[in-house]
Design a protein around this motif. Structure first.
Motif, short mmCIF file in Angstrom:
data_model
loop_
_atom_site.label_atom_id
_atom_site.label_comp_id
_atom_site.label_asym_id
_atom_site.label_seq_id
_atom_site.Cartn_x
_atom_site.Cartn_y
_atom_site.Cartn_z
N UNK A 199 5.67 12.80 0.08
CA UNK A 199 4.33 13.90 0.02
C UNK A 199 3.06 13.27 0.25
N UNK A 200 1.91 13.84 -0.07
CA UNK A 200 0.62 13.39 -0.02
C UNK A 200 -0.05 13.09 -1.30
N UNK A 201 -0.58 11.88 -1.60
CA UNK A 201 -1.15 11.56 -2.94
C UNK A 201 -2.69 11.72 -2.68
N UNK A 202 -3.29 12.50 -3.62
CA UNK A 202 -4.75 12.60 -3.39
C UNK A 202 -5.37 12.00 -4.62
N UNK A 236 -0.31 15.58 -6.23
CA UNK A 236 0.75 15.36 -5.16
C UNK A 236 0.58 16.65 -4.55
N UNK A 237 0.50 16.64 -2.87
CA UNK A 237 0.30 17.87 -2.02
C UNK A 237 1.73 17.61 -1.20
N UNK A 238 2.11 18.80 -0.74
CA UNK A 238 3.37 18.85 0.08
C UNK A 238 3.07 18.58 1.32
N UNK A 239 4.04 18.11 2.22
CA UNK A 239 3.89 18.11 3.70
C UNK A 239 4.91 18.77 4.34
N UNK A 240 4.65 19.53 5.01
CA UNK A 240 6.02 20.38 5.63
C UNK A 240 5.64 20.92 7.06
N UNK A 241 5.14 20.12 7.97
CA UNK A 241 4.94 20.41 9.26
C UNK A 241 6.03 20.85 10.20
N UNK A 242 5.57 21.91 11.13
CA UNK A 242 6.68 22.14 12.12
C UNK A 242 6.64 21.12 13.25
N UNK A 243 7.80 21.21 13.96
CA UNK A 243 8.99 21.99 14.04
C UNK A 243 10.20 21.45 13.21
N UNK A 270 4.21 3.02 -4.88
CA UNK A 270 4.35 3.72 -3.67
C UNK A 270 3.17 3.50 -3.12
N UNK A 271 3.40 3.28 -1.85
CA UNK A 271 2.02 2.86 -0.72
C UNK A 271 2.30 4.13 0.23
N UNK A 272 1.37 5.10 0.04
CA UNK A 272 1.14 6.40 0.75
C UNK A 272 0.18 6.10 1.99
N UNK A 273 0.69 6.79 3.22
CA UNK A 273 -0.13 6.78 4.03
C UNK A 273 -1.19 7.79 3.99
N UNK A 274 -0.94 8.78 3.24
CA UNK A 274 -1.79 9.82 2.91
C UNK A 274 -1.81 9.97 1.32
N UNK A 275 -2.53 9.04 0.57
CA UNK A 275 -3.34 8.27 0.69
C UNK A 275 -3.28 7.05 -0.44
N UNK A 276 -3.02 5.96 0.05
CA UNK A 276 -3.34 4.66 -0.78
C UNK A 276 -2.21 4.48 -1.58
N UNK A 277 -2.48 3.29 -2.45
CA UNK A 277 -1.10 3.00 -3.38
C UNK A 277 -1.26 3.52 -4.94
N UNK A 278 -0.04 3.61 -5.48
CA UNK A 278 -0.12 4.32 -6.94
C UNK A 278 1.14 3.71 -7.69
N UNK A 279 1.37 3.66 -8.86
CA UNK A 279 2.48 3.17 -9.64
C UNK A 279 3.37 4.41 -9.42
N UNK A 280 4.44 4.34 -9.15
CA UNK A 280 5.60 5.13 -9.18
C UNK A 280 5.48 6.09 -10.08
N UNK A 281 5.94 5.67 -11.46
CA UNK A 281 5.91 6.65 -12.43
C UNK A 281 7.05 7.71 -12.36
N UNK A 282 6.48 8.77 -12.49
CA UNK A 282 7.21 10.05 -12.24
C UNK A 282 6.74 10.91 -11.02
N UNK A 283 6.29 10.00 -9.89
CA UNK A 283 5.98 10.61 -8.71
C UNK A 283 6.81 11.34 -7.90
N UNK A 284 8.11 10.60 -7.91
CA UNK A 284 9.15 11.08 -6.98
C UNK A 284 9.81 12.43 -7.68
#
Length: 302
Positions: A185-188, A194-201, A223-237
């Motif tokens: 997903x997207x880390x803000x 955390x935001x969803x990413x679900x682009x078509x098609x 976790x190293x997000x392209x959108x956006x940046x690093x964060x500790x994994x924790x409960x993110x997944x």
């Protein structure tokens, strides 16, 4: 963090690792490109192409000459990840572009990729630039289970096709980290959301959830997000599993209630809570695109 800023990543066990904010869509903290300073210096991701000069400046800031860069690793060929590959390959003459075999032809000839992107992003195309083709002899195709050796670090390739069939993630064991592409997903970071990413098609919920499970099995602490940046994994997944599932269910419920898909897209675009973070235009366009991706998935499922 502002556009063009370069930061060293020191959380967890991370070393020799930096990232730059590419100012994607003229938005702070939306698009990151990573630099690994190793025997074979590497970029992970390439940005949208428009601000590739910021990536070259980041290499200089880290102390890596353009001629010394050897690896440009692209998680998948969506232009917000691969749009800069041709520009960077041209500027860094000794770098190989590593990309999945499915995606490679679209970096060599990006015409179909450009057409599909224009259809998916609509008027956001004004933030893009036409990608440069990557010469075929500069591309190395990668598959699940392969490794890109950088020296002290290596990038282990894992297929993650839920977001798109050409997506991979890169595991960096030495840093106890994984470059997640869009699989987590997207880390803000500014609002820790955390935001969803679900682009078509090609978005597929079941495959996306399988990708999250794969990331959980890797059991890396960063976790190293392209959108956006690093964060500790924790409960993110675990949290992203819920975000994705709830998102698809919400779109499905609203489709039942409203008369047409255009109304469904409009409803969610108007209700987005991200306008204060990304700006109204980017937030509504992002949401509308994600709704269209879910609707396409629901059509295929039926």
């Amino acid at each position: 963090m502002g556009v063009g800023d370069v930061r060293e990543i020191t959380i967890g066990d991370c070393t020799d690792l930096y990232y730059v904010d590419t100012g994607m869509y003229e938005t702070d903290e939306y698009g990151a490109v990573y630099i690994l300073d190793d025997d074979r210096p590497a970029l992970v991701e390439t940005g949208i192409g428009t601000n590739h000069d910021l990536i070259l400046a980041a290499l200089e800031a880290v102390g890596i000459d353009r001629e010394a860069l050897e690896v440009i690793a692209v998680s998948h060929i969506h232009l917000d990840h691969a749009g800069g590959a041709g520009f960077l390959a041209e500027a860094c003459p000794n770098a190989e572009v590593y990309v999945s075999g499915i995606g490679a032809p679209h970096l060599i000839d990006p015409s179909r990729l450009v057409a599909g992107t224009k259809e998916a992003v609509g008027d956001q195309w004004e933030f893009y630039t036409e990608p440069k083709p990557v010469p075929e002899d500069r591309i190395t195709e990668i598959e699940d289970g392969e490794t890109i050796d950088l020296g002290e670090h290596e990038l282990r390739v894992h297929e993650a096709p839920g977001h798109a069939p050409h997506q991979v993630v890169f595991e960096d064991p030495a840093n106890d980290a994984v470059f997640t592409a869009d699989a987590a997903g997207i880390w803000v970071p500014s609002v820790e959301r955390l935001e969803e990413t679900s682009p078509p098609p090609q978005f597929d919920l079941e495959d996306c959830l399988a990708d999250v499970e794969m990331l959980q099995d890797l059991d890396r602490s960063v976790l190293l997000y392209t959108h956006f940046g690093p964060r500790r994994t924790g409960e993110a997944l675990e949290a992203y599993e819920t975000v994705l599932t709830d998102w698809v269910e919400a779109v499905e419920r609203k489709r039942v209630k409203l008369a047409d898909d255009g109304s469904v897209v409009e409803h969610f675009a108007e209700a987005t809570e991200m306008a204060d973070v990304w700006g109204e235009r980017k937030a509504t366009a992002e949401t509308a695109m994600n709704v269209r991706g879910v609707l396409a998935y629901l059509d295929r499922r039926e």
